[in-house]
Design an enzyme around this catalytic site. Sequence first.
Site, PDB file in Angstrom:
ATOM      1  CG  HIS A 208      46.811  14.362  10.933  1.00  0.00           C
ATOM      2  ND1 HIS A 208      46.501  13.718   9.725  1.00  0.00           N
ATOM      3  CD2 HIS A 208      48.391  13.940  10.960  1.00  0.00           C
ATOM      4  CE1 HIS A 208      47.192  13.006   9.373  1.00  0.00           C
ATOM      5  NE2 HIS A 208      48.308  13.118   9.984  1.00  0.00           N
ATOM      6  NE  ARG A 313      52.283  13.572  12.324  1.00  0.00           N
ATOM      7  CZ  ARG A 313      52.200  12.854  13.232  1.00  0.00           C
ATOM      8  NH1 ARG A 313      52.829  13.345  14.326  1.00  0.00           N
ATOM      9  NH2 ARG A 313      51.831  11.677  13.048  1.00  0.00           N
ATOM     10  NE  ARG A 349      54.887  14.042   7.678  1.00  0.00           N
ATOM     11  CZ  ARG A 349      53.976  13.510   8.070  1.00  0.00           C
ATOM     12  NH1 ARG A 349      53.835  12.354   8.265  1.00  0.00           N
ATOM     13  NH2 ARG A 349      52.984  14.314   8.635  1.00  0.00           N
ATOM     14  CD  GLU A 447      52.825   8.287   4.923  1.00  0.00           C
ATOM     15  OE1 GLU A 447      52.033   8.226   6.020  1.00  0.00           O
ATOM     16  OE2 GLU A 447      53.157   9.243   4.225  1.00  0.00           O
ATOM     17  CG  ASN A 470      49.774   7.076  12.592  1.00  0.00           C
ATOM     18  OD1 ASN A 470      49.818   6.214  13.199  1.00  0.00           O
ATOM     19  ND2 ASN A 470      49.968   8.173  12.837  1.00  0.00           N
ATOM     20  CG  ASP A 471      48.450   8.058   6.319  1.00  0.00           C
ATOM     21  OD1 ASP A 471      47.379   8.269   6.417  1.00  0.00           O
ATOM     22  OD2 ASP A 471      49.281   9.029   6.322  1.00  0.00           O
ATOM     23  NE  ARG A 481      45.544   9.055  10.022  1.00  0.00           N
ATOM     24  CZ  ARG A 481      46.630   9.471   9.914  1.00  0.00           C
ATOM     25  NH1 ARG A 481      47.507   9.400   8.880  1.00  0.00           N
ATOM     26  NH2 ARG A 481      47.244  10.320  11.064  1.00  0.00           N
ATOM     27  CB  CYS A 518      57.415   8.250  12.617  1.00  0.00           C
ATOM     28  SG  CYS A 518      56.994   8.360  11.091  1.00  0.00           S
TER      29      CYS A 518
END
Length: 557
Positions: A208, A313, A349, A447, A470-471, A481, A518
Amino acid sequence: MECIQGKCLVAGIAIGRIEIHEERQIAVTYIRAQDVADEWKRYEKACALATVQLQDLYEKALQELGGEKALVFEAQKMFLRDEEYHTSVRDWIENRRTNAEYAVYSTGQWYSEKLRCLGDEYMRERSQDVKDVTDRVLSILIDVLAESAVSNRRGVTQTITSECSIKADGHGDDRIVLARELTPGQTMQLDKESVKALVSTEGSKNSHAAILARAMNIPAVSGIEIRPEWNGKLAAVDGVNGKIYIEPDEMTLELLEVQNNAARQRREQLESLKGRETRTKQGKVVKLYANIAGKQDVDEAIENDAEGIGLFRTEFLYMNREDYPTEDEQFLLYKYVVESMQGKTVVIRTLDIGADKTVDYMGLKPERNPALGYRAIRICLKRRDMFRCQLRAILRAAAYGRVKILVPMIISVDEVLDVKKLLDIAQRELEAQGIVYGEVKLGVMIETPAAVMISKELALEVDFFSIGTNDLTQYTLAIDRQNAELDAFYNPYHLAVLRMIELVAANAHEADIEVGICGELGADVQMTKQLVEMGIDEISVAPSKILQIRDVICHME
Ligand code: PEP
Ligand code: MG
């Protein structure tokens, strides 16, 4: 001049003065105690040493700063005599058979949280004292008394970091911040105006912290061993090639300048796409939204002609502070974003805390596998008051524009039903209190592989999907990650991930709902065509990427 090769985290070129950011880290290892009496003795010894240290500090402060300042150390010493603190440590060691370090860490977490919850200013300060004392005792246990620990201790290490903010220290306006590793919280605190680049020893492309730096348009390089003598020196960072130059010579500066100009020219060419619809030559319209982490990114989203916000976020609002944000505080922030977007969609979110995004005051326990742990919606469905407070704030902001709620880390339909129940309660509460609120659409992030495999069922319960690649990559490929060592294996283009995206898009359309993306894969111009052909209806990316993606889509057949 010295040139060091590292790894590219965020592309871009910058020149400035080096500012080494030193952070304090304490790694607490959980180990099952072999000898309970021995662990208790280590604890007692650490307390005795901490008392001596604090007494020295007290005397020094008294002489140099006066009585009032010195009292801090006196107060901290008191906690080393506190019965409740000792009893808790004893309980962890004797009844739960943990090592002294883990017992002290857990006690510190619990005790400081307890004081903080008492609410008044005085108690909050005492809560900080408990944290400081705990850190001191832990440092002694780890640094000074480690040799008395069993040599083959093996366990799970939890790094707790005092997240100190990074401040300018007189190196001029253009700063190149060097750190061992930056947390998302620290990255958020960077001053976008003065910090021109980030250089770190650790750090993965998918963390992140890197995602935030990308969103903030700050070039970043990792894999660099930092040397203290660099502090204050002039440096150039080439984020494109993952290089850093210490005291760059004229020729290097000129070459970098040429590269910089070329990048600027490309950006200027894209300016003509502002105001244009994002549509393929055959007429398929794709919604092109921006990912933001807070108020500070809204202007950039607007400047880059975002057609909406596809991922707000919100967890960053909960970070870098001492206490939960209130409903009003959240409402004002969400309202600001919604109003700034002037009727365009804003996807908010809900809190996605956990894993690398930590919040001290929540008192979450250290975990063996934080990425697979207590995070996001799992916390929200347990801490229902906290979640309801966020839902109420979002509902209230929805009265000022077009708002969608997006729930992270969903793995079951039951979770969605539970969220709907809470949403319903929040709406009824607001209604009963006569507080204005607006309609919202509800969506889930896809995700986890579980969400993919039940996307048919999920699609019947929600208004939209947003795929978090990403996840999804992390969980599908079983690749942490955060782990920079695994960057080479972290492959969002893996057939397994791409097939999942395809399946989710098909299931969404079958149920007549929209599907967006996203995660960072959506910002990869090489992938845009394929994603649009798979049926992705909306792409949400860092603001600086919007026009590049529009360019690709507008050139698509
Ligand atoms: C994702 O997982 O792709 C995502 C967008 O969420 P985050 O990166 O915040 O986990
Ligand atoms: Mg995610």
